[in-house]
Design a protein around this motif. Structure first.
Motif, short mmCIF file in Angstrom:
data_model
loop_
_atom_site.label_atom_id
_atom_site.label_comp_id
_atom_site.label_asym_id
_atom_site.label_seq_id
_atom_site.Cartn_x
_atom_site.Cartn_y
_atom_site.Cartn_z
N PHE A 186 0.84 -1.21 0.00
CA PHE A 186 0.00 0.00 0.00
C PHE A 186 0.87 1.25 0.00
N PHE A 187 1.88 1.28 0.86
CA PHE A 187 2.71 2.47 0.95
C PHE A 187 3.69 2.60 -0.23
N GLN A 188 4.02 1.47 -0.85
CA GLN A 188 4.81 1.56 -2.08
C GLN A 188 4.02 2.23 -3.20
N LEU A 189 2.71 1.99 -3.22
CA LEU A 189 1.85 2.65 -4.21
C LEU A 189 1.64 4.12 -3.86
N ILE A 190 1.37 4.38 -2.59
CA ILE A 190 1.10 5.75 -2.12
C ILE A 190 2.30 6.66 -2.35
N THR A 191 3.49 6.14 -2.12
CA THR A 191 4.69 6.99 -2.16
C THR A 191 4.93 7.57 -3.55
N ASN A 192 4.45 6.89 -4.59
CA ASN A 192 4.65 7.38 -5.96
C ASN A 192 3.93 8.71 -6.21
N LEU A 193 2.86 8.96 -5.47
CA LEU A 193 2.11 10.22 -5.64
C LEU A 193 2.93 11.42 -5.20
N GLY A 194 3.93 11.19 -4.36
CA GLY A 194 4.73 12.30 -3.85
C GLY A 194 6.03 12.54 -4.59
N GLN A 195 6.24 11.81 -5.68
CA GLN A 195 7.46 12.05 -6.47
C GLN A 195 7.50 13.51 -6.90
N LEU A 242 0.02 10.45 4.62
CA LEU A 242 0.30 9.07 4.15
C LEU A 242 1.57 9.03 3.31
N ILE A 243 1.74 10.01 2.42
CA ILE A 243 2.93 10.03 1.57
C ILE A 243 4.18 10.28 2.40
N MET A 244 4.11 11.21 3.32
CA MET A 244 5.29 11.49 4.16
C MET A 244 5.62 10.29 5.05
N GLY A 245 4.58 9.67 5.60
CA GLY A 245 4.82 8.48 6.42
C GLY A 245 5.42 7.34 5.62
N SER A 246 5.05 7.25 4.33
CA SER A 246 5.55 6.17 3.49
C SER A 246 7.07 6.21 3.35
N ARG A 247 7.66 7.39 3.42
CA ARG A 247 9.10 7.50 3.25
C ARG A 247 9.86 6.89 4.42
N ILE A 248 9.24 6.94 5.60
CA ILE A 248 9.84 6.30 6.79
C ILE A 248 9.57 4.80 6.76
N ILE A 249 8.32 4.43 6.44
CA ILE A 249 7.92 3.02 6.41
C ILE A 249 8.75 2.24 5.39
N LEU A 250 9.04 2.85 4.25
CA LEU A 250 9.80 2.19 3.19
C LEU A 250 11.31 2.31 3.39
N GLN A 251 11.71 2.93 4.52
CA GLN A 251 13.10 2.96 4.98
C GLN A 251 14.06 3.71 4.06
N VAL A 252 13.51 4.74 3.41
CA VAL A 252 14.36 5.55 2.53
C VAL A 252 14.63 6.93 3.11
N HIS A 253 13.94 7.26 4.22
CA HIS A 253 14.16 8.53 4.89
C HIS A 253 14.04 8.36 6.40
N PHE A 254 14.72 9.21 7.12
CA PHE A 254 14.54 9.33 8.56
C PHE A 254 13.35 10.23 8.85
N PHE A 255 12.79 10.08 10.05
CA PHE A 255 11.71 10.96 10.47
C PHE A 255 12.13 12.42 10.42
N SER A 256 13.36 12.72 10.81
CA SER A 256 13.85 14.10 10.80
C SER A 256 13.93 14.67 9.40
N ASP A 257 14.20 13.84 8.40
CA ASP A 257 14.19 14.28 6.99
C ASP A 257 12.79 14.76 6.60
N VAL A 258 11.80 13.95 6.98
CA VAL A 258 10.41 14.24 6.62
C VAL A 258 9.91 15.48 7.35
N LEU A 259 10.19 15.55 8.65
CA LEU A 259 9.75 16.70 9.43
C LEU A 259 10.39 17.99 8.92
N ALA A 260 11.68 17.93 8.63
CA ALA A 260 12.38 19.12 8.12
C ALA A 260 11.81 19.54 6.77
N GLY A 261 11.53 18.57 5.89
CA GLY A 261 10.94 18.90 4.60
C GLY A 261 9.58 19.54 4.73
#
Length: 208
Positions: free
Chosen positions: A53-62, A159-178
């Motif tokens: 599910f999150f692999q599909l969702i994350t594509n929307l945030g490219q 959901l898209i921001m959370g997907s980056r942590i769930i899919l292990q390609v970003h840290f939480f701090s990366d997402v929060l800072a962005g």
């Protein structure tokens, strides 16, 4: 006047938070890995349906997808809103691309569950989707004042921001800072275009 003061206070607070996080990341302060790992533990699951599910969702945030959506959306709004939408998307996505190389933070060492390239801080997906969603929320509020669309857009962004942590390609701090820098930049541009005593649009109209 009071509304503008609150808006400017929020913008300054977001910039300060982003600056603090950047300094902590650059200095490799131990506090950042602690909150990053705690967030990863909270969201992590090995359930294949959850991950798919999150692999599909994350594509929307490219970022490229977001830019294309912004260009398409620009034909559905008025001239001032079009300038706001495209200016904000371009400034945030391009600026973040170069800032990531300036900081040079490596991505998480966990196995990446989607293909990624480049550095980690701040998250390009978080910057892109926060920018698009916030601009759309502002435009919707200007036009209709209906809240349901605002909540749905916020849910998509989370959901898209959370997907980056769930899919292990970003840290939480990366997402929060962005999210922080995109929100601050977007609100600042909104203020300059629509809310200041003499907006950019007012100045252009006076010159013409």
């Amino acid at each position: 006047m009071k509304k503008n003061i609150k808006l400017l206070s929020l913008i300054i607070s977001l910039y300060l938070l982003f600056l603090l996080m950047t300094l902590l990341v650059v200095q490799k302060n131990s506090f950042i890995p602690q909150i990053d790992y705690s967030a990863w533990q909270l969201l992590h699951s090995s359930n294949p349906i959850y991950l798919k599910f999150f692999q599909l969702i994350t594509n929307l945030g490219q970022p490229l997808t977001v830019v294309l959506l912004a260009i398409l959306g620009s034909f559905l709004v008025n001239k001032q809103q079009r300038i706001f939408l495209l200016t904000t998307i371009i400034i945030n996505t391009v600026g973040n691309h170069y800032f990531k190389y300036l900081i040079g933070r490596p991505r998480p060492q966990f196995p990446h569950l989607v293909n990624v390239q480049g550095y980690s801080f701040p998250s390009g997906h978080a910057v892109a989707i926060t920018t698009l969603v916030l601009v759309l929320q502002i435009i919707i509020w200007q036009n209709t004042k209906k809240r349901l669309g605002l909540y749905l857009l916020a849910l998509i962004a989370l959901l898209i921001m959370g997907s980056r942590i769930i899919l292990q390609v970003h840290f939480f701090s990366d997402v929060l800072a962005g999210c922080c820098i995109a929100t601050a930049n977007t609100l600042l541009i909104k203020y300059l275009l629509f809310d200041s005593h003499l907006t950019i649009f007012d100045s252009l109209n006076q010159k013409s």
